[in-house]
Structures are given as C-alpha cells and as structure tokens.
Scaffold this motif. Structure first.
Motif, PDB file in Angstrom:
ATOM      1  N   PRO A 261       0.823  -1.206   0.000  1.00  0.00           N
ATOM      2  CA  PRO A 261       0.000   0.000   0.000  1.00  0.00           C
ATOM      3  C   PRO A 261       0.863   1.263   0.000  1.00  0.00           C
ATOM      4  O   PRO A 261       1.961   1.289   0.540  1.00  0.00           O
ATOM      5  CB  PRO A 261      -0.795  -0.128   1.301  1.00  0.00           C
ATOM      6  CG  PRO A 261       0.041  -0.995   2.183  1.00  0.00           C
ATOM      7  CD  PRO A 261       0.720  -1.966   1.266  1.00  0.00           C
ATOM      8  N   ALA A 262       0.339   2.329  -0.609  1.00  0.00           N
ATOM      9  CA  ALA A 262       1.045   3.604  -0.648  1.00  0.00           C
ATOM     10  C   ALA A 262       1.042   4.247   0.731  1.00  0.00           C
ATOM     11  O   ALA A 262       0.102   4.092   1.513  1.00  0.00           O
ATOM     12  CB  ALA A 262       0.399   4.537  -1.657  1.00  0.00           C
ATOM     13  N   ALA A 263       2.123   4.957   1.022  1.00  0.00           N
ATOM     14  CA  ALA A 263       2.227   5.650   2.307  1.00  0.00           C
ATOM     15  C   ALA A 263       2.840   7.023   2.105  1.00  0.00           C
ATOM     16  O   ALA A 263       3.488   7.298   1.083  1.00  0.00           O
ATOM     17  CB  ALA A 263       3.063   4.829   3.286  1.00  0.00           C
ATOM     18  N   ASN A 264       2.646   7.889   3.078  1.00  0.00           N
ATOM     19  CA  ASN A 264       3.239   9.215   3.081  1.00  0.00           C
ATOM     20  C   ASN A 264       4.316   9.244   4.158  1.00  0.00           C
ATOM     21  O   ASN A 264       4.046   8.904   5.315  1.00  0.00           O
ATOM     22  CB  ASN A 264       2.170  10.267   3.372  1.00  0.00           C
ATOM     23  CG  ASN A 264       2.698  11.687   3.242  1.00  0.00           C
ATOM     24  OD1 ASN A 264       3.838  11.977   3.587  1.00  0.00           O
ATOM     25  ND2 ASN A 264       1.858  12.583   2.743  1.00  0.00           N
ATOM     26  N   PHE A 265       5.523   9.658   3.790  1.00  0.00           N
ATOM     27  CA  PHE A 265       6.613   9.643   4.761  1.00  0.00           C
ATOM     28  C   PHE A 265       6.286  10.474   6.004  1.00  0.00           C
ATOM     29  O   PHE A 265       6.720  10.137   7.109  1.00  0.00           O
ATOM     30  CB  PHE A 265       7.905  10.152   4.128  1.00  0.00           C
ATOM     31  CG  PHE A 265       9.060  10.180   5.091  1.00  0.00           C
ATOM     32  CD1 PHE A 265       9.798   9.021   5.355  1.00  0.00           C
ATOM     33  CD2 PHE A 265       9.408  11.344   5.769  1.00  0.00           C
ATOM     34  CE1 PHE A 265      10.846   9.037   6.261  1.00  0.00           C
ATOM     35  CE2 PHE A 265      10.458  11.362   6.678  1.00  0.00           C
ATOM     36  CZ  PHE A 265      11.168  10.205   6.919  1.00  0.00           C
TER      37      PHE A 265
END
Length: 213
Positions: A16-20
């Motif tokens: 899944p995509a994540a935001n740092f």
C-alpha cells in the motif's frame, strides 16, 4: 569475472502507498509494508529510523540525515540520495537501482546482501564499514572511500573505480578485473590476493615504477 550472490529483498507484491510524513505521528520512527513514490523527503534529521519491507521509487532525499538507520528488505529505484547521511546502522537485503547517490555516507555500517546496480556513486563513503555479500554492478564509484573496511564476498562488476581509496582494506579474493580505473589508493599488502586483469596488472606495475616491456 565473478558475480556475488545477493539475497533479494523479501517484499509483498502489492504494497500500500504511504506518506513519509506519517512517521512524525508515531512514537518510534518506523515504517513497514508500504511504498513511497514520487515525492521529496526534505530536511529530515532522525536517529535510529527503521524501514522494513518498504519500496522507495522516484523519491528525492534532500538534506537528509538518518544516522544509525536500519534497512531490512528495502528497495530504492530511480531515487536521488545524493549527500544523504546513512552512517551507522544495518542494511540487510537492500537494493539500490538506477539511483543517484553522489556523496552518500554509508560509513561505520554493516551491509549484508546489498545490491547497487546502475547507480552514480561518486564520492560515496564506506569507511570502517563491514560489507558481506555486496555487489556493485555497472556503477560509477569515482573517488569513493573504502578506508579500513572489512570485505567478504564483495563484487565490483563493470564499475568505474577510478581514484577509489582502498587504504587499510584487504582486497584478498575481491575481483575487480571487469572494472576500470587509472589510479587507486591501495597498498601492496592490501592487494595481495586481489583478482585483476592482465591490463590492470601492468597498470599496477607502472604505479610501482616498474618499466613493463
């Protein structure tokens, strides 16, 4: 020319995509099972940050200091890590591909099963690091510094290693025969057992002041 067998990162097919920035909401700096793409990570200074089963793609690391970083099962693809400070810590089953890594600091660290492929790594630093089962393939390593390193099953396959500093690092069993250079910083003692091409052997002889006929 020998190729070092390097274990690949163990990653799920669909991460899944994540935001740092989510890492700032956590009690400990740790990200796992995610992908971070098409972004800039800027002016971050975090000690003992951990990434496990993470893919970075098209990420610019700008003015980043992650000392004592722990990377396990991580890939970097088409990233810019120039001048990033990843000093210390452990890097295990990590791949850097098609990335710009000018002046990256990987010194005083433990690297195991790490692949660097098609990367620009001029002026990179590895001083006092331990490298085991590490492959540099088609990389530019001009003026890289491997001072007082411990090498075990390390390969340099078709790399530019001109002006690399190997002082205090034994190259016994290390194959540099497919790589190119005009000059290296290395002692005769450290060269003992290093695998070189016949052309390189002539070059080393000339460096010693011998006249080769």
């Amino acid at each position: 020319m020998s190729k070092i067998k390097v274990e690949k990162p163990k990653l799920s097919l669909h991460l899944p995509a994540a935001n740092f920035q989510e890492i700032h909401d956590m009690d400990e700096p740790y990200l796992t099972n995610c992908t971070i793409t098409n972004c800039t990570i800027e002016r971050e200074n975090i000690d003992k940050i951990e990434f496990s089963q993470v893919t970075f793609k098209n990420v610019l690391f700008n003015d980043v200091t992650f000392r004592n970083i722990e990377l396990t099962d991580v890939t970097f693809e088409n990233c810019d890590l120039s001048n990033a400070d990843f000093m210390g810590g452990i890097k295990h089953r990590v791949e850097f591909k098609e990335s710009k890594m000018l002046g990256i600091n990987l010194s005083d660290a433990t690297l195991g099963n790490v692949l660097f492929e098609n990367c620009i790594m001029n002026l990179s630093s590895y001083g006092y690091s331990s490298l085991k089962q590490v492959q540099f393939a088609n990389c530019s390593l001009q003026n890289a510094d491997y001072y007082e390193c411990n090498f075990k099953k390390v390969g340099f396959q078709q790399c530019d290693i001109n002006e690399v500093n190997f002082s205090g690092t034994s190259l016994k069993g290390i194959d540099i025969s497919s790589s190119t250079f005009e000059r290296l910083s290395v002692t005769l003692e450290d060269l003992d057992g290093c695998e070189v091409s016949s052309e390189q052997a002539i070059g080393f002889a000339r460096m010693l002041g011998l006249k080769v006929k």
